[in-house]
Write an enzyme that holds these catalytic residues in place. Structure first.
Site, PDB file in Angstrom:
ATOM      1  N   ASN A  44       0.826  -1.223   0.000  1.00 55.15           N
ATOM      2  CA  ASN A  44       0.000   0.000   0.000  1.00 55.15           C
ATOM      3  C   ASN A  44       0.856   1.267   0.000  1.00 55.15           C
ATOM      4  O   ASN A  44       0.376   2.348   0.364  1.00 55.15           O
ATOM      5  CB  ASN A  44      -0.922   0.029   1.231  1.00 55.15           C
ATOM      6  CG  ASN A  44      -1.724  -1.240   1.392  1.00 55.15           C
ATOM      7  OD1 ASN A  44      -1.459  -2.036   2.274  1.00 55.15           O
ATOM      8  ND2 ASN A  44      -2.695  -1.437   0.534  1.00 55.15           N
ATOM      9  N   HIS A  72      -2.754  -6.061  -3.277  1.00 49.87           N
ATOM     10  CA  HIS A  72      -2.614  -4.789  -4.009  1.00 49.87           C
ATOM     11  C   HIS A  72      -1.362  -4.717  -4.883  1.00 49.87           C
ATOM     12  O   HIS A  72      -1.036  -3.652  -5.403  1.00 49.87           O
ATOM     13  CB  HIS A  72      -2.599  -3.613  -3.021  1.00 49.87           C
ATOM     14  CG  HIS A  72      -3.932  -3.349  -2.389  1.00 49.87           C
ATOM     15  ND1 HIS A  72      -5.009  -2.872  -3.086  1.00 49.87           N
ATOM     16  CD2 HIS A  72      -4.376  -3.542  -1.115  1.00 49.87           C
ATOM     17  CE1 HIS A  72      -6.051  -2.753  -2.295  1.00 49.87           C
ATOM     18  NE2 HIS A  72      -5.696  -3.168  -1.079  1.00 49.87           N
ATOM     19  N   HIS A 184      -3.960  -4.651   8.634  1.00 53.67           N
ATOM     20  CA  HIS A 184      -3.478  -3.316   9.023  1.00 53.67           C
ATOM     21  C   HIS A 184      -3.620  -3.021  10.515  1.00 53.67           C
ATOM     22  O   HIS A 184      -3.199  -1.954  10.958  1.00 53.67           O
ATOM     23  CB  HIS A 184      -4.166  -2.205   8.213  1.00 53.67           C
ATOM     24  CG  HIS A 184      -3.758  -2.196   6.773  1.00 53.67           C
ATOM     25  ND1 HIS A 184      -3.948  -1.117   5.943  1.00 53.67           N
ATOM     26  CD2 HIS A 184      -3.152  -3.140   6.007  1.00 53.67           C
ATOM     27  CE1 HIS A 184      -3.503  -1.393   4.730  1.00 53.67           C
ATOM     28  NE2 HIS A 184      -3.019  -2.626   4.750  1.00 53.67           N
TER      29      HIS A 184
HETATM   30 FE   LIG Z   1      -2.364  -3.875   3.077  1.00 60.12          FE
HETATM   31 FE   LIG Z   2      -3.754  -6.550   1.523  1.00 58.90          FE
END
Ligand SMILES: [Fe+2]
Ligand SMILES: [Fe+2]
Length: 279
Positions: A44, A72, A184
């Site tokens: 990220n 991602h 996260h």
């Molecule tokens: Fe992440």
């Molecule tokens: Fe992720």
């Protein structure tokens, strides 16, 4: 070599806040704790979505040995191309055959040890990739602990804690550590599993915790309330908390001797591993 090696694993960097905090802190952390090996999850790092080549190089220059990713990984389209040029950038190993990049690699640590890093992704509440347990098994068969690698670190990027715990026990005694990423939010279950593998369900992110998972609160909140997107997700820009996990890996066995969180800055309670400050 000393009797053990010191590994630091930093969770998902979110946007500029998390990224610059890590780039700024890493050289000092390497020196202060005499780190042998550093893994950073960078999925990220670019505005919350993926990682650019420029950012990857900045992280490697700052002292990351390996940058792992997750769902991602290809949010920045350029990654599809440049990933082939960087051994030190991993994507989940269980993407379909033919996906650019690699999911595992053997890397030399500062103490001379050979470290196998595997990046895998869970399938519960996530994209339906290939089966991650067999994908990891295949790597362990190809390069086992103490037969091929001095240490084996697995970044298991997954949503469900059940799947992460299962992965921990699946490789217990056969890998140095299984570190969960993706949610996260750091969990408080760091431990050494019965056969010696260091484990945490989620290391947490490096980002601004005055946010929803590192993103500015307004748009996530709006979508929960109205179900209508009214803008793009943007990373929160306040001071980041660096969420990391410290692991000491025994030279003789390749298994974990100690594991504890390291958290610096921002809004979360600060914590430093005792076994790194008392020696
Ligand atoms: Fe992440
Ligand atoms: Fe992720």
């Amino acid at each position: 070599m000393a009797a053990f090696m010191r590994v630091l694993f930093l969770g998902d960097l979110v946007g500029r806040s998390g990224r610059s905090a890590v780039i700024e802190a890493l050289p000092g952390l390497r020196e202060r704790y005499r780190l042998d090996f550093v893994v950073v999850n960078g999925e990220n790092a670019a505005g919350g979505f993926g990682i650019t080549e420029t950012i990857l190089v900045e992280l490697l220059d700052a002292g990351a040995d390996v940058v792992t990713t997750g769902n991602h990984v290809f949010d920045q389209r350029e990654t599809l191309v440049y990933i082939e040029r960087y051994d030190r950038l991993l994507r989940p190993i269980n993407y379909p055959q033919g996906t650019p990049g690699k999911g595992a690699g053997l890397f030399k640590a500062a103490n001379g040890a050979q470290v196998l890093v595997i990046n895998a992704m869970g399938r519960v509440f996530m994209a339906d990739l290939d089966e991650p347990f067999r994908a990891v098994e295949k790597e362990l068969e190809a390069c086992g602990l103490k037969t091929c690698a001095d240490a084996i670190i697995i970044d298991f990027h997954a949503e469900a804690t059940s799947e992460k715990e299962a992965m921990g026990f699946f490789v217990d005694g056969r890998a140095s550590a299984v570190i969960g990423t993706h949610t996260h939010v750091p969990t408080a279950d760091e431990q050494i599993l019965p056969r010696g593998t260091g484990y945490i369900s989620d290391v947490g992110m490096c980002g601004d915790f005055n946010s929803v998972l590192g993103m500015d609160k307004d748009e996530p909140l709006n979508r929960f309330l109205t179900k209508i997107p009214s803008g793009r997700y943007a990373p929160a820009l306040g001071e980041a908390t660096l969420c990391a996990i410290a692991i000491d890996i025994d030279d003789a066995t390749g298994l974990a001797r100690a594991i504890a969180p390291l958290r610096i800055g921002g809004r979360l309670s600060q914590t430093e591993p005792k076994f790194w400050t008392e020696t």
